[in-house]
Design an enzyme around this catalytic site. Structure first.
Site, short mmCIF file in Angstrom:
data_model
loop_
_atom_site.label_atom_id
_atom_site.label_comp_id
_atom_site.label_asym_id
_atom_site.label_seq_id
_atom_site.Cartn_x
_atom_site.Cartn_y
_atom_site.Cartn_z
N HIS A 39 0.76 -0.93 -0.26
CA HIS A 39 -0.41 0.18 0.06
C HIS A 39 1.03 1.00 -0.02
O HIS A 39 2.03 1.47 0.80
CB HIS A 39 -1.00 0.07 1.32
N ASP A 54 2.75 -4.79 7.92
CA ASP A 54 2.08 -3.82 7.89
C ASP A 54 0.57 -4.78 7.92
O ASP A 54 0.38 -5.65 6.76
CB ASP A 54 1.45 -3.54 6.60
N GLN A 99 -4.98 -4.89 7.65
CA GLN A 99 -5.97 -5.97 6.61
C GLN A 99 -6.14 -7.72 7.43
O GLN A 99 -6.57 -8.58 6.43
CB GLN A 99 -5.39 -6.65 5.20
N LYS A 117 -10.11 -1.06 10.55
CA LYS A 117 -10.54 -1.76 9.58
C LYS A 117 -10.96 -3.57 10.21
O LYS A 117 -10.92 -4.44 9.81
CB LYS A 117 -9.68 -2.24 9.14
N1 PMP Z 1 -2.27 -0.74 4.64
C1 PMP Z 1 -2.66 -1.44 4.22
C2 PMP Z 1 -2.63 -2.87 3.19
C3 PMP Z 1 -4.23 -0.88 4.03
O1 PMP Z 1 -5.06 -1.44 3.67
C4 PMP Z 1 -4.88 0.46 4.72
C5 PMP Z 1 -5.96 0.97 4.38
N2 PMP Z 1 -6.15 0.81 3.03
C6 PMP Z 1 -3.19 0.61 5.15
C7 PMP Z 1 -2.12 0.53 5.35
C8 PMP Z 1 -3.18 2.43 5.40
O2 PMP Z 1 -4.58 2.24 6.61
P1 PMP Z 1 -4.48 3.50 7.47
O3 PMP Z 1 -5.12 4.96 6.19
O4 PMP Z 1 -5.77 2.98 8.21
O5 PMP Z 1 -3.27 4.26 8.02
#
Ligand code: PMP
Length: 417
Positions: free
Chosen positions: A131, A208, A211, A234
């Protein structure tokens, strides 16, 4: 069929939609079919009530307060930290730092550990399915330190090329950043094995888990990683709250990254000394109500059981995968052997955004676009995908509704015959 699939096929299905008030609101005159859980999950009454009850009964600023309410509020906040420690099986509560979410947790590590430890010629190794929040902070750090960013390639099925990973790991590698479950592909990465290899090469590992935490049991000690990050929203919790797990022996030596109240020991104009961890990393008044809501969310999912949630979602994943694969003109992006409940796909002749819009008119909420993983989309030679992502409250009826809406979209566009 692998072992998980077989178990999932026989698992009793969860029936928890009634716990989520928003799922009973009609949308555009239809039942809401919410399949955008990778972006954020809906909240159960237990979480909504915990937050409002906190404001009604317990609200006060935490730490340093001499009055009862402040001490009570502090206890609730620290109880939230203990809840996260248990959820992740961290060794001690001091290893949990509250952040706004995954993004802030990764930025904390990059600013604090990264700036103190990296120099020109060092390497940060991430993967091709990260991400943006596990790419950009490292790019910024590379600009500041002269370190170099390297990337593990992704195979056609959406798995990491582990031979390439082994080859890229070397004496210069200082940190490896790996997404536990890809938000764009659903791939579950072998993070324990990858951590072992990184440690052999002398590198630290950040996983990370944005998910992952809502969809399977996560045990940071079993993974062996040095840092683990996630977002409360999430995990059926509130927005604006999440956490960083960091191994105590690393965290205790990390310098502060934000200065202000609550992170100090003493302050004078000549010299400031800093609080112990984790307070050193929690400057300013934190999102106390968010912590209370997150604590309620963790209790909620643990009450159901993360193994039960995983089995439920795997069953729906298998069902949806079989049905999607049988639709002409539909191609799944991400067909890893080990997958979580995320279905990314492209449909011949229909742009993902158009697909998302048509499905919305049918009451089916999915996400369309690059999913904050633009380099991954480039790897697959596509601008984006349509993505249906599952949660514990989804049902077989939701899969049926998705398929019906997709067939309708294909009919509208005159494709899919
Ligand atoms: N890493 C992954 C794999 C994600 O799916 C997300 C959110 N889509 C994030 C990081 C970032 O999370 P946040 O916007 O809640 O900080």
């Amino acid at each position: 069929m692998n072992a998980v699939t077989t178990a999932a096929a026989h698992a009793p299905q969860l029936n928890r939609t009634a716990d989520f008030p928003i799922l009973s609101r009609p949308l555009k005159g239809r039942r809401l079919v919410y399949l955008d859980n990778g972006a954020t999950t809906q909240k159960p009454s237990a979480v909504i009530q915990a937050e409002s009850q906190y404001y009604e009964q317990s609200n006060a600023n935490i730490h340093r307060g001499v009055h009862w309410l402040s001490q009570h509020s502090t206890d609730l906040y620290e109880q939230g930290r203990e809840s996260i420690r248990r959820l992740l099986n961290a060794g001690r509560p001091e290893e949990i730092v509250f952040t706004r979410g995954t993004t802030e947790a990764i930025n904390l590590v990059a600013h604090s550990w990264g700036r103190a430890n990296l120099k020109e010629g060092d390497e940060i190794l991430i993967t091709g399915m990260e991400h943006h929040s596990n790419i950009v902070p490292w790019q910024l750090l590379c600009e500041q330190t002269g370190a170099r960013l390297r990337v593990v390639p992704v195979t056609d099925s959406g798995e990491l090329d582990l031979d390439a990973y082994r080859a890229l790991l070397g004496a210069r590698t200082r940190l490896v950043g790996i997404v536990h479950i890809s938000n764009a592909l659903g791939t579950i990465n072998p993070v324990a094995e990858m951590t072992r290899l990184a440690h052999e090469a002398g590198a630290l590992v950040l996983v990370d888990g944005a998910q992952a935490v809502a969809h399977q049991v996560v045990d940071v000690q079993a993974i062996g990683c040095d840092f683990y990050t996630f977002s409360g929203h999430k995990l059926y919790g509130p927005t604006g709250i999440g956490a960083l797990y960091a191994r105590y022996d690393i965290l205790k030596d990390m310098p502060p990254w934000q200065g202000g109240g609550d992170m100090i020991h003493t302050v004078s104009f000549e010299r400031t000394t800093y609080a112990d961890v984790p307070q050193r990393f929690e400057a300013g008044t934190p999102n106390i109500a968010g912590v209370i809501g997150l604590d309620a969310a963790i209790r909620y999912v643990c009450g159901i059981g993360l193994d039960n949630i995983a089995a439920h979602e795997h069953h729906l994943l298998d069902l949806a995968t079989a049905q999607l694969s049988s639709l002409p003109g539909v191609r799944l992006i991400g067909t890893a052997a080990d997958k979580a409940g995320i279905l990314s796909f492209v449909v011949d002749g229909i742009h993902p955004h158009d697909l998302g819009t048509i499905l919305d008119t049918e009451g089916v909420a999915i996400r369309a676009g690059h999913h904050c993983a633009m380099p991954l989309m480039t790897r697959f030679g596509i601008p984006g995908t349509a993505r249906a992502s599952l949660a514990l409250y989804n049902t077989e009826d939701d899969v049926t509704a998705l398929m019906a809406a997709l067939r309708k979209a294909q009919k509208l566009f005159g494709t899919g015959q």
